[in-house]
Design an enzyme around this catalytic site. Structure first.
Site, PDB file in Angstrom:
ATOM      1  N   VAL A   1     -28.448 -15.202   1.998  1.00 56.29           N
ATOM      2  CA  VAL A   1     -28.662 -14.432   0.771  1.00 56.29           C
ATOM      3  C   VAL A   1     -28.037 -15.240  -0.357  1.00 56.29           C
ATOM      4  O   VAL A   1     -26.853 -15.557  -0.309  1.00 56.29           O
ATOM      5  CB  VAL A   1     -28.013 -13.037   0.884  1.00 56.29           C
ATOM      6  CG1 VAL A   1     -28.158 -12.266  -0.429  1.00 56.29           C
ATOM      7  CG2 VAL A   1     -28.646 -12.246   2.020  1.00 56.29           C
TER       8      VAL A   1
ATOM      9  N   ARG B   1       0.843  -1.205   0.000  1.00 54.26           N
ATOM     10  CA  ARG B   1       0.000   0.000   0.000  1.00 54.26           C
ATOM     11  C   ARG B   1       0.878   1.256   0.000  1.00 54.26           C
ATOM     12  O   ARG B   1       2.006   1.207   0.479  1.00 54.26           O
ATOM     13  CB  ARG B   1      -0.745   0.076   1.341  1.00 54.26           C
ATOM     14  CG  ARG B   1      -2.065  -0.542   1.387  1.00 54.26           C
ATOM     15  CD  ARG B   1      -2.579  -0.382   2.835  1.00 54.26           C
ATOM     16  NE  ARG B   1      -3.265  -1.575   3.228  1.00 54.26           N
ATOM     17  CZ  ARG B   1      -4.484  -1.869   2.832  1.00 54.26           C
ATOM     18  NH1 ARG B   1      -5.150  -1.029   2.076  1.00 54.26           N
ATOM     19  NH2 ARG B   1      -5.031  -2.998   3.191  1.00 54.26           N
TER      20      ARG B   1
ATOM     21  N   ASP C   1      -3.011 -12.129  11.001  1.00 54.95           N
ATOM     22  CA  ASP C   1      -4.213 -12.700  10.385  1.00 54.95           C
ATOM     23  C   ASP C   1      -3.895 -13.845   9.421  1.00 54.95           C
ATOM     24  O   ASP C   1      -4.773 -14.642   9.099  1.00 54.95           O
ATOM     25  CB  ASP C   1      -4.953 -11.621   9.580  1.00 54.95           C
ATOM     26  CG  ASP C   1      -5.846 -10.752  10.455  1.00 54.95           C
ATOM     27  OD1 ASP C   1      -5.750 -10.852  11.686  1.00 54.95           O
ATOM     28  OD2 ASP C   1      -6.638  -9.965   9.886  1.00 54.95           O
TER      29      ASP C   1
ATOM     30  N   GLY D   1      -1.345  -1.230   7.495  1.00 56.75           N
ATOM     31  CA  GLY D   1      -2.141  -2.411   7.151  1.00 56.75           C
ATOM     32  C   GLY D   1      -3.636  -2.161   7.116  1.00 56.75           C
ATOM     33  O   GLY D   1      -4.112  -1.020   7.066  1.00 56.75           O
TER      34      GLY D   1
ATOM     35  N   ILE E   1     -17.973  -7.146  12.334  1.00 52.49           N
ATOM     36  CA  ILE E   1     -17.880  -6.071  11.340  1.00 52.49           C
ATOM     37  C   ILE E   1     -19.272  -5.670  10.845  1.00 52.49           C
ATOM     38  O   ILE E   1     -19.589  -4.487  10.723  1.00 52.49           O
ATOM     39  CB  ILE E   1     -16.938  -6.484  10.184  1.00 52.49           C
ATOM     40  CG1 ILE E   1     -15.500  -6.564  10.725  1.00 52.49           C
ATOM     41  CG2 ILE E   1     -17.018  -5.502   9.014  1.00 52.49           C
ATOM     42  CD1 ILE E   1     -14.462  -7.024   9.727  1.00 52.49           C
TER      43      ILE E   1
ATOM     44  N   HIS F   1     -14.840   4.917  42.935  1.00 47.40           N
ATOM     45  CA  HIS F   1     -16.271   5.224  42.894  1.00 47.40           C
ATOM     46  C   HIS F   1     -16.454   6.677  42.469  1.00 47.40           C
ATOM     47  O   HIS F   1     -15.713   7.534  42.944  1.00 47.40           O
ATOM     48  CB  HIS F   1     -16.892   5.022  44.279  1.00 47.40           C
ATOM     49  CG  HIS F   1     -18.334   5.444  44.324  1.00 47.40           C
ATOM     50  ND1 HIS F   1     -19.329   4.659  43.783  1.00 47.40           N
ATOM     51  CD2 HIS F   1     -18.923   6.569  44.800  1.00 47.40           C
ATOM     52  CE1 HIS F   1     -20.481   5.278  43.941  1.00 47.40           C
ATOM     53  NE2 HIS F   1     -20.277   6.444  44.553  1.00 47.40           N
TER      54      HIS F   1
ATOM     55  N   LYS G   1     -13.701   2.778  13.908  1.00 46.52           N
ATOM     56  CA  LYS G   1     -13.940   3.369  15.234  1.00 46.52           C
ATOM     57  C   LYS G   1     -14.181   4.871  15.129  1.00 46.52           C
ATOM     58  O   LYS G   1     -14.943   5.443  15.916  1.00 46.52           O
ATOM     59  CB  LYS G   1     -12.778   3.076  16.183  1.00 46.52           C
ATOM     60  CG  LYS G   1     -12.997   1.818  17.006  1.00 46.52           C
ATOM     61  CD  LYS G   1     -12.787   0.535  16.259  1.00 46.52           C
ATOM     62  CE  LYS G   1     -13.949  -0.311  15.978  1.00 46.52           C
ATOM     63  NZ  LYS G   1     -13.656  -1.543  15.230  1.00 46.52           N
TER      64      LYS G   1
ATOM     65  N   GLY H   1     -16.876 -12.371   6.947  1.00 50.51           N
ATOM     66  CA  GLY H   1     -15.603 -12.763   7.542  1.00 50.51           C
ATOM     67  C   GLY H   1     -14.427 -12.377   6.662  1.00 50.51           C
ATOM     68  O   GLY H   1     -14.591 -11.647   5.674  1.00 50.51           O
TER      69      GLY H   1
ATOM     70  N   MET I   1      -8.656 -13.194  14.311  1.00 49.25           N
ATOM     71  CA  MET I   1      -8.145 -12.139  13.418  1.00 49.25           C
ATOM     72  C   MET I   1      -8.336 -10.798  14.100  1.00 49.25           C
ATOM     73  O   MET I   1      -9.319 -10.094  13.871  1.00 49.25           O
ATOM     74  CB  MET I   1      -8.874 -12.207  12.080  1.00 49.25           C
ATOM     75  CG  MET I   1      -8.429 -13.387  11.243  1.00 49.25           C
ATOM     76  SD  MET I   1      -9.235 -13.351   9.640  1.00 49.25           S
ATOM     77  CE  MET I   1      -8.223 -14.474   8.704  1.00 49.25           C
TER      78      MET I   1
HETATM   79  C1  LIG Z   1     -13.638  -3.043   9.153  1.00 50.65           C
HETATM   80  C2  LIG Z   1     -12.680  -3.743  10.086  1.00 50.65           C
HETATM   81  C3  LIG Z   1     -12.659  -3.407  11.417  1.00 50.65           C
HETATM   82  C4  LIG Z   1     -11.781  -4.033  12.285  1.00 50.65           C
HETATM   83  N1  LIG Z   1     -11.789  -3.664  13.589  1.00 50.65           N
HETATM   84  C5  LIG Z   1     -10.941  -4.251  14.446  1.00 50.65           C
HETATM   85  C6  LIG Z   1     -10.892  -3.850  15.798  1.00 50.65           C
HETATM   86  O1  LIG Z   1     -11.624  -2.959  16.212  1.00 50.65           O
HETATM   87  N2  LIG Z   1     -10.013  -4.453  16.622  1.00 50.65           N
HETATM   88  C7  LIG Z   1      -9.188  -5.446  16.182  1.00 50.65           C
HETATM   89  O2  LIG Z   1      -8.414  -5.979  16.974  1.00 50.65           O
HETATM   90  N3  LIG Z   1      -9.202  -5.856  14.898  1.00 50.65           N
HETATM   91  C8  LIG Z   1     -10.051  -5.275  14.025  1.00 50.65           C
HETATM   92  N4  LIG Z   1     -10.035  -5.652  12.716  1.00 50.65           N
HETATM   93  C9  LIG Z   1      -9.100  -6.721  12.301  1.00 50.65           C
HETATM   94  C10 LIG Z   1      -7.678  -6.159  12.133  1.00 50.65           C
HETATM   95  O3  LIG Z   1      -7.705  -5.144  11.175  1.00 50.65           O
HETATM   96  C11 LIG Z   1      -6.729  -7.271  11.717  1.00 50.65           C
HETATM   97  O4  LIG Z   1      -6.818  -8.326  12.645  1.00 50.65           O
HETATM   98  C12 LIG Z   1      -5.293  -6.764  11.691  1.00 50.65           C
HETATM   99  O5  LIG Z   1      -5.150  -5.693  10.796  1.00 50.65           O
HETATM  100  C13 LIG Z   1      -4.337  -7.891  11.278  1.00 50.65           C
HETATM  101  O6  LIG Z   1      -3.043  -7.400  11.249  1.00 50.65           O
HETATM  102  P1  LIG Z   1      -1.923  -8.034  10.318  1.00 50.65           P
HETATM  103  O7  LIG Z   1      -0.678  -7.278  10.616  1.00 50.65           O
HETATM  104  O8  LIG Z   1      -1.919  -9.490  10.446  1.00 50.65           O
HETATM  105  O9  LIG Z   1      -2.385  -7.747   8.815  1.00 50.65           O
HETATM  106  P2  LIG Z   1      -2.948  -6.442   8.038  1.00 50.65           P
HETATM  107  O10 LIG Z   1      -3.310  -5.355   8.951  1.00 50.65           O
HETATM  108  O11 LIG Z   1      -3.975  -6.959   7.114  1.00 50.65           O
HETATM  109  O12 LIG Z   1      -1.694  -5.958   7.223  1.00 50.65           O
HETATM  110  C14 LIG Z   1      -1.122  -6.697   6.207  1.00 50.65           C
HETATM  111  C15 LIG Z   1      -0.398  -5.747   5.274  1.00 50.65           C
HETATM  112  O13 LIG Z   1       0.390  -6.532   4.380  1.00 50.65           O
HETATM  113  C16 LIG Z   1       0.397  -5.894   3.120  1.00 50.65           C
HETATM  114  N5  LIG Z   1       0.765  -6.919   2.119  1.00 50.65           N
HETATM  115  C17 LIG Z   1       0.070  -8.035   1.805  1.00 50.65           C
HETATM  116  N6  LIG Z   1       0.752  -8.757   0.877  1.00 50.65           N
HETATM  117  C18 LIG Z   1       1.880  -8.057   0.608  1.00 50.65           C
HETATM  118  C19 LIG Z   1       2.983  -8.275  -0.258  1.00 50.65           C
HETATM  119  N7  LIG Z   1       3.096  -9.381  -0.985  1.00 50.65           N
HETATM  120  N8  LIG Z   1       3.952  -7.346  -0.298  1.00 50.65           N
HETATM  121  C20 LIG Z   1       3.886  -6.229   0.467  1.00 50.65           C
HETATM  122  N9  LIG Z   1       2.871  -5.972   1.322  1.00 50.65           N
HETATM  123  C21 LIG Z   1       1.891  -6.882   1.390  1.00 50.65           C
HETATM  124  C22 LIG Z   1      -1.035  -5.392   2.984  1.00 50.65           C
HETATM  125  O14 LIG Z   1      -1.093  -4.337   2.033  1.00 50.65           O
HETATM  126  C23 LIG Z   1      -1.323  -4.924   4.396  1.00 50.65           C
HETATM  127  O15 LIG Z   1      -1.032  -3.553   4.547  1.00 50.65           O
HETATM  128  C24 LIG Z   1     -10.887  -5.032  11.802  1.00 50.65           C
HETATM  129  C25 LIG Z   1     -10.885  -5.369  10.448  1.00 50.65           C
HETATM  130  C26 LIG Z   1     -11.770  -4.731   9.592  1.00 50.65           C
HETATM  131  C27 LIG Z   1     -11.746  -5.084   8.132  1.00 50.65           C
END
Ligand SMILES: Cc1cc2nc3c(=O)[nH]c(=O)nc-3n(C[C@H](O)[C@H](O)[C@H](O)COP(=O)(O)OP(=O)(O)OC[C@H]3O[C@@H](n4cnc5c(N)ncnc54)[C@H](O)[C@@H]3O)c2cc1C
Length: 466
Positions: free
Chosen positions: A237, A34, A313, A39, A184, A445, A50, A272, A319
């Site tokens: 659905v 990105r 994730d 992420g 979500i 309190h 949020k 999911g 996740m």
């Molecule tokens: C709408 C929504 C709301 C959420 N709310 C919450 C919440 O309130 N609390 C909570 O704990 N979790 C929440 N989550 C879940 C949370 O976002 C994820 O659990 C978390 O982001 C996972 O972190 P990560 O580092 O594993 O991966 P990610 O945050 O998904 O980051 C992975 C990164 O890797 C990059 N990437 C992928 N492949 C490549 C590649 N080949 N080369 C270079 N870069 C790459 C992607 O672009 C991305 O930026 C929410 C998710 C969504 C969709």
């Protein structure tokens, strides 16, 4: 360029792992496809959702609650563009914060798509198609997850949206159909309901928030219904007709039966998320995945290929951003020979609706299934002084403690600010506390957290305010 560690992905798993590794003296690089770091979580997940939950809750309070407290406001007016700008500013501040932290820790950042060409070698292709080769002793895959899709229902992020589109709708839909009553779907459904949409949530299973404690799930459904959300449970659905001005969704009983057509302006697919490993080259180098496409790792986050690790994730487990972060820290420590560790029994789970729902440890159903004898202590917010004056008396605290040892096995909260309040319960479980330990801990309190103490006292049937 040769590094000790290359982290692929800069979400909460990746950037936190990189920072901890740099703190521990490893020469570290992060590759992110990105344009911004942070992420899913910071760009299109936790943070923007949020921001909208907070803003929409303020909007609803201004319309419904302010008057009860003697604050006269004429009907609040929604400026959706300004609300979206507020959300975008929040995201911008957070992603810039990560950029700052990476620089501060002397971590090299690369923007482009990473592919592992061999253990120790990563090729990065940037947006212009230029490639460069990086080398490292260890590679961490932290590539996160992507939206799970429904066969035959194509997400266009305009009328049929994923969470990403639902965070940026240009206008409030009259009718929003949400597919999936998980976290979500309920959070984003709440946002748009507060802003004026009629929200119908379709869920395949027979209850909302699958996997959570049944009593919490029932209470949550009642409260969401009272707010105006409606639920179609045990339903699926099967198609969405996009040919007309309005969408026509076909809803069938989960077990099969006669279909019904429900019209909507926007359909949100929130069934999911799935691990994301596209284009990483895993098959070519032999990194094994499990039956659900997650990267298979051992207890130390090592994949099937030496020198390649995975967190967040993209591997098994909830996740959640904080789970990914903790794995990032643990792995960085393991890489330098320390005893990094994640306690998967004490990971909080929060739904940021109103009321919020926050849980840690086991549900009653899990304890029953495991044949563990337990005592229950419950305390409702109708009996909490602070909740009464705040007009937030919805919900309760439930503490489950081992019948013999009194050790806390699970805590469930459904109330205002549950997401912050669960921290106390997580700490108690991390330290192996008993319900009596919580009951004998002084709580300020008047606070909502006194209800946690009262629930702990209720385990021994000695709560004071009930
Ligand atoms: C709408 C929504 C709301 C959420 N709310 C919450 C919440 O309130 N609390 C909570 O704990 N979790 C929440 N989550 C879940 C949370 O976002 C994820 O659990 C978390 O982001 C996972 O972190 P990560 O580092 O594993 O991966 P990610 O945050 O998904 O980051 C992975 C990164 O890797 C990059 N990437 C992928 N492949 C490549 C590649 N080949 N080369 C270079 N870069 C790459 C992607 O672009 C991305 O930026 C929410 C998710 C969504 C969709």
């Amino acid at each position: 360029m040769a590094y000790d560690l290359i982290v692929i992905g800069s979400g909460p798993g990746g950037y936190v792992c990189a920072i901890r590794a740099a703190q521990l003296g490893l020469k570290t690089a992060v590759v992110e496809k990105r344009p911004t770091y942070g992420g899913t979580c910071l760009n299109i997940g936790c943070i923007p959702s949020k921001a909208l939950l907070h803003a929409s809750e303020c909007y609803e309070e201004a319309g419904h609650t302010f008057g009860k407290m003697g604050i006269g406001v004429s009907g609040p007016k929604l400026d959706l563009r300004a609300m979206m700008a507020f959300k975008d500013q929040g995201v911008d501040g957070n992603v810039k914060g990560v950029e700052f932290l990476l620089k501060k820790n002397k971590i090299d950042g690369f923007h482009g798509h990473a592919r592992i060409v061999a253990p120790g070698r990563v090729e990065v292709k940037d947006a212009d198609g230029k490639t460069q080769s990086l080398e490292a002793k260890s590679i961490v895959i932290a590539t996160g997850s992507d939206v799970a899709r429904l066969k035959g229902i194509e997400i266009d992020e305009r009328r049929i949206v994923s969470s990403t589109g639902a965070l940026s709708l240009p206008e409030v839909p009259k009718q929003l159909l949400v597919i999936g009553a998980g976290v979500i779907g309920l959070e984003l459904g709440s946002v748009w309901r507060r802003l004026g949409a009629q929200v119908v949530v379709v869920e395949f299973l027979d209850g909302i928030l699958p996997g959570m404690d049944a009593e919490i799930r029932r209470q949550a459904q009642r409260l969401f219904e009272r707010q105006g959300m409606s639920f179609r449970l045990s339903s699926k659905v099967t198609a969405v007709d996009t040919t007309g001005k309005r969408l026509k969704a076909t809803i069938e009983p989960a077990k099969g039966g006669s279909p019904e057509i429900v019209e909507a302006d926007v359909v949100l697919v929130a069934i999911g998320r799935v691990p994301f490993t596209d284009g990483l080259g895993l098959d070519e180098i032999g990194v094994k995945r499990d039956e659900r496409g997650r990267i298979a790792v051992d207890h130390y986050f090592a994949t099937s290929v030496p020198g390649i690790w995975a967190i967040g994730d993209v591997i098994a487990g909830p996740m959640l951003a904080h789970k990914a972060e903790d794995e990032g820290v643990a792995l960085a420590e393991i890489l330098v020979g320390q005893a990094g560790h994640v306690n998967y029994d004490a990971i909080p789970n929060v739904v940021y609706t109103y009321p919020e729902i926050a849980t840690v440890g086991k549900s009653e159903e899990e304890l029953k299934a495991a044949g563990i004898a337990y005592n229950v202590g419950k305390f409702p917010f109708t009996a909490n002084g602070r909740a009464k004056v705040n007009l937030t008396t919805d919900g309760f605290v439930k503490i489950l403690a081992d019948a013999k040892s009194d050790r806390v096995l699970g805590v469930q909260l459904i109330c205002a600010d549950a997401g912050n309040m669960i921290a106390e319960a997580v700490l108690a479980m991390e330290f192996g506390a008993s319900a009596e330990d919580i009951a004998r801990t002084c709580h300020a309190h008047p606070t909502l957290s006194e209800a946690v103490k009262e629930a702990a006292m209720a385990v021994a049937k000695r709560s004071i305010h009930m």
